[in-house]
Design a protein around this motif. Structure first.
Motif, PDB file in Angstrom:
ATOM      1  N   PHE A 196       0.819  -1.205   0.000  1.00 28.50           N
ATOM      2  CA  PHE A 196       0.000   0.000   0.000  1.00 28.50           C
ATOM      3  C   PHE A 196       0.855   1.257   0.000  1.00 28.50           C
ATOM      4  O   PHE A 196       0.491   2.275  -0.594  1.00 28.50           O
ATOM      5  CB  PHE A 196      -0.951  -0.001   1.194  1.00 28.50           C
ATOM      6  CG  PHE A 196      -2.117  -0.941   1.003  1.00 28.50           C
ATOM      7  CD1 PHE A 196      -2.243  -1.685  -0.159  1.00 28.50           C
ATOM      8  CD2 PHE A 196      -3.083  -1.082   1.974  1.00 28.50           C
ATOM      9  CE1 PHE A 196      -3.312  -2.554  -0.346  1.00 28.50           C
ATOM     10  CE2 PHE A 196      -4.162  -1.938   1.802  1.00 28.50           C
ATOM     11  CZ  PHE A 196      -4.275  -2.672   0.640  1.00 28.50           C
ATOM     12  N   GLY A 197       1.999   1.219   0.676  1.00 22.63           N
ATOM     13  CA  GLY A 197       2.894   2.368   0.639  1.00 22.63           C
ATOM     14  C   GLY A 197       3.435   2.605  -0.759  1.00 22.63           C
ATOM     15  O   GLY A 197       3.485   3.742  -1.247  1.00 22.63           O
ATOM     16  N   LEU A 198       3.824   1.532  -1.443  1.00 22.46           N
ATOM     17  CA  LEU A 198       4.336   1.662  -2.804  1.00 22.46           C
ATOM     18  C   LEU A 198       3.239   2.098  -3.766  1.00 22.46           C
ATOM     19  O   LEU A 198       3.469   2.925  -4.658  1.00 22.46           O
ATOM     20  CB  LEU A 198       4.935   0.336  -3.268  1.00 22.46           C
ATOM     21  CG  LEU A 198       6.293  -0.019  -2.674  1.00 22.46           C
ATOM     22  CD1 LEU A 198       6.669  -1.454  -3.039  1.00 22.46           C
ATOM     23  CD2 LEU A 198       7.364   0.935  -3.179  1.00 22.46           C
ATOM     24  N   ILE A 323       7.819   4.662   9.570  1.00 24.40           N
ATOM     25  CA  ILE A 323       7.753   3.364  10.249  1.00 24.40           C
ATOM     26  C   ILE A 323       6.978   2.349   9.413  1.00 24.40           C
ATOM     27  O   ILE A 323       7.347   1.176   9.335  1.00 24.40           O
ATOM     28  CB  ILE A 323       7.130   3.515  11.650  1.00 24.40           C
ATOM     29  CG1 ILE A 323       8.074   4.298  12.572  1.00 24.40           C
ATOM     30  CG2 ILE A 323       6.832   2.152  12.268  1.00 24.40           C
ATOM     31  CD1 ILE A 323       7.471   4.668  13.911  1.00 24.40           C
ATOM     32  N   SER A 324       5.910   2.793   8.755  1.00 26.77           N
ATOM     33  CA  SER A 324       5.146   1.874   7.899  1.00 26.77           C
ATOM     34  C   SER A 324       5.975   1.422   6.691  1.00 26.77           C
ATOM     35  O   SER A 324       5.739   0.342   6.147  1.00 26.77           O
ATOM     36  CB  SER A 324       3.849   2.543   7.423  1.00 26.77           C
ATOM     37  OG  SER A 324       4.107   3.574   6.481  1.00 26.77           O
ATOM     38  N   PHE A 328       9.691  -2.549   4.165  1.00 23.15           N
ATOM     39  CA  PHE A 328      10.128  -2.525   2.774  1.00 23.15           C
ATOM     40  C   PHE A 328      11.586  -2.090   2.662  1.00 23.15           C
ATOM     41  O   PHE A 328      12.450  -2.816   2.156  1.00 23.15           O
ATOM     42  CB  PHE A 328       9.197  -1.603   1.982  1.00 23.15           C
ATOM     43  CG  PHE A 328       9.779  -1.039   0.722  1.00 23.15           C
ATOM     44  CD1 PHE A 328      10.524  -1.820  -0.150  1.00 23.15           C
ATOM     45  CD2 PHE A 328       9.568   0.289   0.386  1.00 23.15           C
ATOM     46  CE1 PHE A 328      11.053  -1.289  -1.314  1.00 23.15           C
ATOM     47  CE2 PHE A 328      10.086   0.829  -0.767  1.00 23.15           C
ATOM     48  CZ  PHE A 328      10.837   0.035  -1.625  1.00 23.15           C
ATOM     49  N   VAL A 329      11.897  -0.896   3.162  1.00 24.32           N
ATOM     50  CA  VAL A 329      13.250  -0.364   3.000  1.00 24.32           C
ATOM     51  C   VAL A 329      14.245  -1.146   3.848  1.00 24.32           C
ATOM     52  O   VAL A 329      15.354  -1.465   3.401  1.00 24.32           O
ATOM     53  CB  VAL A 329      13.281   1.128   3.360  1.00 24.32           C
ATOM     54  CG1 VAL A 329      14.683   1.692   3.155  1.00 24.32           C
ATOM     55  CG2 VAL A 329      12.294   1.906   2.504  1.00 24.32           C
ATOM     56  N   THR A 477      -0.674   1.489   9.949  1.00 25.74           N
ATOM     57  CA  THR A 477       0.144   0.308  10.247  1.00 25.74           C
ATOM     58  C   THR A 477       1.432   0.671  10.961  1.00 25.74           C
ATOM     59  O   THR A 477       2.094  -0.199  11.540  1.00 25.74           O
ATOM     60  CB  THR A 477       0.493  -0.463   8.957  1.00 25.74           C
ATOM     61  OG1 THR A 477       1.329   0.349   8.117  1.00 25.74           O
ATOM     62  CG2 THR A 477      -0.754  -0.853   8.192  1.00 25.74           C
ATOM     63  N   GLY A 478       1.804   1.956  10.931  1.00 26.40           N
ATOM     64  CA  GLY A 478       3.014   2.370  11.623  1.00 26.40           C
ATOM     65  C   GLY A 478       2.931   2.199  13.125  1.00 26.40           C
ATOM     66  O   GLY A 478       3.944   1.975  13.788  1.00 26.40           O
TER      67      GLY A 478
END
Length: 526
Positions: A196-198, A323-324, A328-329, A477-478
């Motif tokens: 979702f972040g991407l 944080i969310s 990923f990173v 989600t963070g």
């Protein structure tokens, strides 16, 4: 289980985003705002703790421990390694917000003393604070968050022989139970935040590219333009992720690092150079002077309503957003950092990116502040995605050169999104494939296409409000992941304390199907 549950949750959210866009946006935004107002202190304390921990590990007795056996050496060269971690972790955000955020803070400052009266122009002092606050959000704190997860996973995967999944960092606390339902739940949360972040970033990036095409060619942004852009970016990202890290992601990252450097140099040479240098150094000094107070600040609306509203809207939002993005990173940082020492990892993932962030905001943000303050640029009246192109339009160059620079900016934005998409696809592949750092190509393709499909469906059918709902849900989600990251740091501290005094031979532990810890993740020996 991780693959199945993640796919179902993502599909359900996409359907809700299309069918009930406004209610979903209201619910997600209300939840995010409640977290910021009621639990923002947790974000403030956690991010500050991660920064202190990173600085401590960089100079502690553990600084020479390698992410791998004692005789391991880095899988990638320093330039390629830095290019991959930077373009994945922050590159696209700098391009999108490099001009916009300082302009935002200029007109809506944190301090009430810098708030201009109605009808008056902002002050130069407000510009200095605007630059300092941009540095605050994009420098030490976000990378410290990434380091907390990336260092933990790199250590437990390559030195202790555990799978490359967040649950591995909890092994010293939970034992083999970390790979039962608690670990699966953590991994599902990581997949949710990553996808979702991407998708959110890809959607807003599409809007920025479309805005650039309108500025350059007069091409009116519409559903067809957005669809073509998403399909093209997804297709290139698919080819990159299928080519692997060395042939695909590494080459694109290095290429884009050089393109971004050229763009940065052009804007600096053509822009107000003395002002850029002055406002950058002034903002940097103010940032460093306020680093500790701002890091520990959670103003009360009763005592300082201006700072309280600003902090909740900006800083708390950013901490939750970073944080969310940490799964990923952080996982990607761990994947490309085999053989690095803890000190190398922290320097490469903290100090070097901060330097680039300062340069980028100093040049683009400084130029934007100058034209908005002294040249009537009107940047504050534009949307975020249009401000960088308006800045280029105001540079003292002819129309042909202006078009060429705008095209370079469009290419940089596109390639940054491609590198974020392909590295994100690789991370989700690893999460849904049991932590294997080299997942099968078919699964890589599935997640690369899924990212593009989620973005395409939500942006075209749900519009920008659906993307906003997606972004708000990602930030939510963070909160649970902030708690998980604190436990990961506890697990890392417990494992480091048990390290042999002279490091090797390292202790390998975990389930019987653990990943081998004595070879680089690509399977090659150096």
């Amino acid at each position: 289980m991780v693959f199945a549950v993640s796919g179902i949750v993502i599909l359900a959210f996409v359907i809700l985003g299309i069918a009930f866009t406004d209610p979903l946006l209201d619910a997600a935004t209300a939840t995010r705002d409640w977290i910021g107002a009621s639990l923002g202190w947790l974000y403030v304390l956690a991010t500050t703790f991660f920064l202190v921990l990173a600085l401590f590990l960089m100079v502690s007795k553990y600084e020479s421990i390698r992410l791998g056996p004692d005789d391991s050496r880095p899988e990638f060269g320093t330039v390629a390694w830095f290019a991959m971690l930077f373009t994945t972790g922050m590159g696209i955000g700098l391009v999108f917000w490099g001009v916009s955020e300082p302009v935002h803070h200029l007109h809506w400052p944190r301090s009430s003393e810098h708030l201009a009266a109605e009808g008056d122009a902002p002050s130069v002092a407000a510009a200095g604070e605007a630059m300092a606050l941009s540095f605050f959000h994009w420098s030490f704190h976000p990378w410290a968050i990434y380091i907390a997860l990336g260092l933990s996973l790199g250590y437990f995967t390559f030195r202790k022989g555990l799978p490359l999944r967040p649950a591995s960092a909890l092994y010293p606390l939970l034992g083999d139970r970390a790979f039962g339902w608690p670990g699966n739940l953590v991994d599902i949360l990581a997949v949710f935040g990553t996808i979702f972040g991407l998708a959110t970033s890809l959607g807003f990036g599409t809007l920025q590219i479309a805005g650039g095409l309108q500025y350059v060619f007069g091409l009116e942004p519409n559903a067809l333009v957005h669809s073509v852009l998403i399909i093209v970016i997804t297709a290139v990202a698919l080819l990159s992720v299928l080519s692997g890290i060395d042939k695909g992601i590494r080459r694109l990252s290095v290429l884009n690092l050089w393109l971004a450097a050229i763009l940065l140099l052009i804007v600096f040479l053509l822009g107000p150079k003395l002002w850029i240098v002055s406002i950058t150094t002034t903002g940097l000094g103010e940032y460093l002077a306020n680093l500790v107070p701002w890091s520990l600040s959670f103003p009360s609306p009763l005592t300082d309503p201006q700072a309280a509203e600003w902090t909740t809207t900006w800083s708390i939002f950013y901490w939750g957003w970073w944080i969310s993005w940490a799964p990923f990173v952080g996982i990607f940082l761990a994947r490309v950092s085999y053989g690095r020492t803890i000190r190398e990892f922290v320097i490469g993932a903290l100090l070097a990116p901060v330097l680039v962030s300062v340069l980028w905001f100093g040049v683009f943000g400084g130029a934007g502040l100058y034209y908005d303050l002294f040249e009537g640029g009107g940047l504050n009246a534009l949307t975020e995605e249009d401000r960088a192109f308006r800045l280029i339009e105001m540079l003292p160059v002819g129309p042909i050169a202006g078009v060429a620079i705008s095209l370079l900016l469009i290419v940089v934005v596109a390639v940054f999104f491609i590198t974020s998409s392909d590295s994100g696809s690789l991370v989700v592949d690893m999460l849904t494939n049991g932590g294997d750092p080299n997942p099968v190509k078919l699964q890589r393709a599935f997640w690369a296409i899924s990212e593009g499909a989620v973005t395409l469906v939500l942006l075209v059918l749900g519009g920008s409000e659906a993307l906003a709902a997606l972004q708000a849900a990602s930030v939510v989600t963070g909160l649970p992941f902030a708690v998980i990251l604190l436990f990961m740091c506890w697990g890392l501290a417990k494992a480091l304390k048990d390290e042999p005094r002279r490091h090797g031979p390292e202790t390998v532990y975990g389930p019987e199907d653990r990943m081998p810890s004595h070879r680089p993740p690509g399977g090659r020996s150096r």
